[in-house]
Design a protein around this motif. Structure first.
Motif, PDB file in Angstrom:
ATOM      1  N   SER A 215       0.833  -1.199   0.000  1.00  0.00           N
ATOM      2  CA  SER A 215       0.000   0.000   0.000  1.00  0.00           C
ATOM      3  C   SER A 215       0.873   1.257   0.000  1.00  0.00           C
ATOM      4  O   SER A 215       1.886   1.325   0.709  1.00  0.00           O
ATOM      5  N   LEU A 217       0.080   3.971   1.304  1.00  0.00           N
ATOM      6  CA  LEU A 217      -0.138   4.719   2.544  1.00  0.00           C
ATOM      7  C   LEU A 217       0.980   4.406   3.538  1.00  0.00           C
ATOM      8  O   LEU A 217       1.360   3.246   3.716  1.00  0.00           O
ATOM      9  N   PRO A 240     -10.018   7.235   2.935  1.00  0.00           N
ATOM     10  CA  PRO A 240      -9.373   8.526   2.693  1.00  0.00           C
ATOM     11  C   PRO A 240     -10.400   9.660   2.707  1.00  0.00           C
ATOM     12  O   PRO A 240     -11.528   9.505   2.243  1.00  0.00           O
ATOM     13  N   LEU A 246      -6.456  10.245   6.356  1.00  0.00           N
ATOM     14  CA  LEU A 246      -7.113   8.952   6.519  1.00  0.00           C
ATOM     15  C   LEU A 246      -8.070   9.034   7.712  1.00  0.00           C
ATOM     16  O   LEU A 246      -7.649   9.379   8.822  1.00  0.00           O
ATOM     17  N   LEU A 311      -1.465  12.081   7.203  1.00  0.00           N
ATOM     18  CA  LEU A 311      -0.415  11.094   6.961  1.00  0.00           C
ATOM     19  C   LEU A 311       0.955  11.729   6.778  1.00  0.00           C
ATOM     20  O   LEU A 311       1.980  11.041   6.911  1.00  0.00           O
TER      21      LEU A 311
END
Length: 434
Positions: A215, A217, A240, A246, A311
């Protein structure tokens, strides 16, 4: 009502006369006629069994009450005996006898019956044979009901066998209707189970899929949910919301089963809708609360932790609507909780919520859960508890998110042992990757 005395000679039904043989005359010498109107009680369960009856005309229902309500166990018709077992056993009546329409009987005192049979061994043998025949007839319904009761407990009952048993229900006499009711309940159970299985798959399908190992992320995230029944009222979600952000949520709806599951689905749908507008977390919770509280005739509610994680910076803005305080385990060893910032949602339409914030550094672990974890019960009744969870999380703090969640669930299961699961269990662990 008792009818006036009358000559009872030659009034025995052929079957009864044949049964008693030469003893029949002795029975007739002391027999007294009895007449009943529709619905009139002949004898009551628990009364002394000091006589028997011979049905000359009409029918009587045999009603048995084991303390859970009366049940029609049989029907006796003209030419049959009633009450001879109580005389033999010298026990109280085990059933109540009620006339189904007008009925005419002969009452034979118990001692007179015993004396007549003592004089005629052949008649005594015939009576014992008749009792044996009745016992065999009673064994068949007991076997049918035992099989039906066993099938009611199974999830994979045999449909072919069930249809075959239903086709033979007429053999059960007065039990046929009750047995067919059990067959219908078994079939309904199968349909309910199919519907619940479908509901379970639907509920699980709305949960977000695990993040793949590749991922993009920068988070290590894993979640788990196991309802107490097929479906439940716990939820977890992550999705998201805007560039580099997130959303995280873990909630617990009041109640269990289908109602809680439906309310949970509505909660998730509304939360995603309001979060997608870009509103701050406190306004998202206020809007969610207003929607859920409106027309909430079932007075259900949900405790919910909702946060939005940046993030890039690790900044977590959140609202805790009366939910279990999540644990934040710092990479350096410290641990803290994120306490509630407002009441449970859907209770009061005008309730207010306050936003709070904290910052996650790389390596920090955030652990969210529902009270199915801390309120899990050991067989002796002891709670898993918050202190035990804290100690466990400190031991697991350096583990990947999946191992942390699996470790907590395994510990709860080991603690509960053979005890039935007390509540839905949900966990979510998240860590920022370095």
């Amino acid at each position: 009502m008792d009818t006036p005395p009358q000559d009872v000679s030659a009034t025995l039904p052929p079957g009864v006369a044949s049964l008693f043989g030469e003893a029949a005359a002795g029975l007739l010498a002391t027999a007294a006629p009895v007449g009943l109107d529709d619905g009139q009680v002949l004898v009551r369960q628990g009364e002394p069994g000091d006589c028997m009856f011979i049905v000359l005309e009409g029918e009587l229902d045999v009603i048995v009450d084991m303390g859970f309500g009366p049940v029609r166990a049989a029907c006796v018709a003209a030419g049959e005996l009633i009450g001879e077992v109580a005389v033999f056993a010298r026990e109280p009546r085990n059933a109540t006898l009620v006339a189904r329409g007008p009925a005419r009987l002969l009452r034979v005192e118990g001692q007179a019956m015993l004396d007549a049979l003592a004089e005629s061994p052949k008649a005594a043998r015939a009576i014992l044979a008749e009792l044996g025949r009745r016992l065999m007839l009673a064994n068949r319904p007991l076997a049918f009901f035992s099989i039906a009761a066993r099938e009611l407990q199974r999830e994979d009952f045999n449909s072919t066998m069930l249809r075959g048993m239903a086709a033979r229900a007429a053999e059960l006499g007065p039990f046929a209707q009750t047995f067919m009711g059990m067959v219908g309940e078994i079939e309904s159970k199968r349909l309910r189970q199919q519907e619940m299985d479908m509901a379970m798959h639907i509920q699980r399908s709305v949960l977000p899929r695990p993040l793949p190992s590749d991922s993009p992320l920068p988070v290590d995230l894993h979640a788990f949910m196991r309802p107490m029944r097929e479906i439940g009222g716990d939820l977890y979600d992550y999705f998201p919301v805007g560039e580099g952000q997130l959303a995280l949520a873990v909630g617990d709806v009041s109640g269990k089963g289908v109602p809680a599951s439906l309310f949970m689905m509505m909660c998730r749908t509304v939360l995603r809708s309001v979060a997608g507008t870009g509103l701050p977390v406190d306004r998202c919770l206020a809007r969610l609360n207003a929607v859920l509280a409106e027309n909430n005739s079932m007075c259900m509610f949900v405790t919910l932790f909702f946060g939005v994680l940046d993030l890039d910076t690790g900044l977590l803005r959140y609202c805790n609507a009366g939910h279990n305080p999540p644990w934040l385990l710092r990479a350096g060893g410290a641990a803290e909780i994120l306490p509630p910032t407002g009441p449970a949602a859907a209770v009061l339409e005008t309730a207010g919520y306050t936003a709070a914030e904290t910052r996650l550094a790389p390596g920090d672990r955030l652990f969210l859960y529902t009270d199915g974890v801390t309120e899990a019960l050991a067989p002796g009744g002891e709670l898993f508890g918050s202190e035990r969870l804290e100690r466990l999380l400190r031991e697991l703090r350096a583990r990947p998110a999946a191992e942390m969640v699996d470790g907590v669930v395994a510990a709860v299961d080991a603690f509960a042992g053979a005890a039935e699961q007390f509540d839905d269990i949900t966990c979510l662990a998240l860590a920022l990757r370095p």
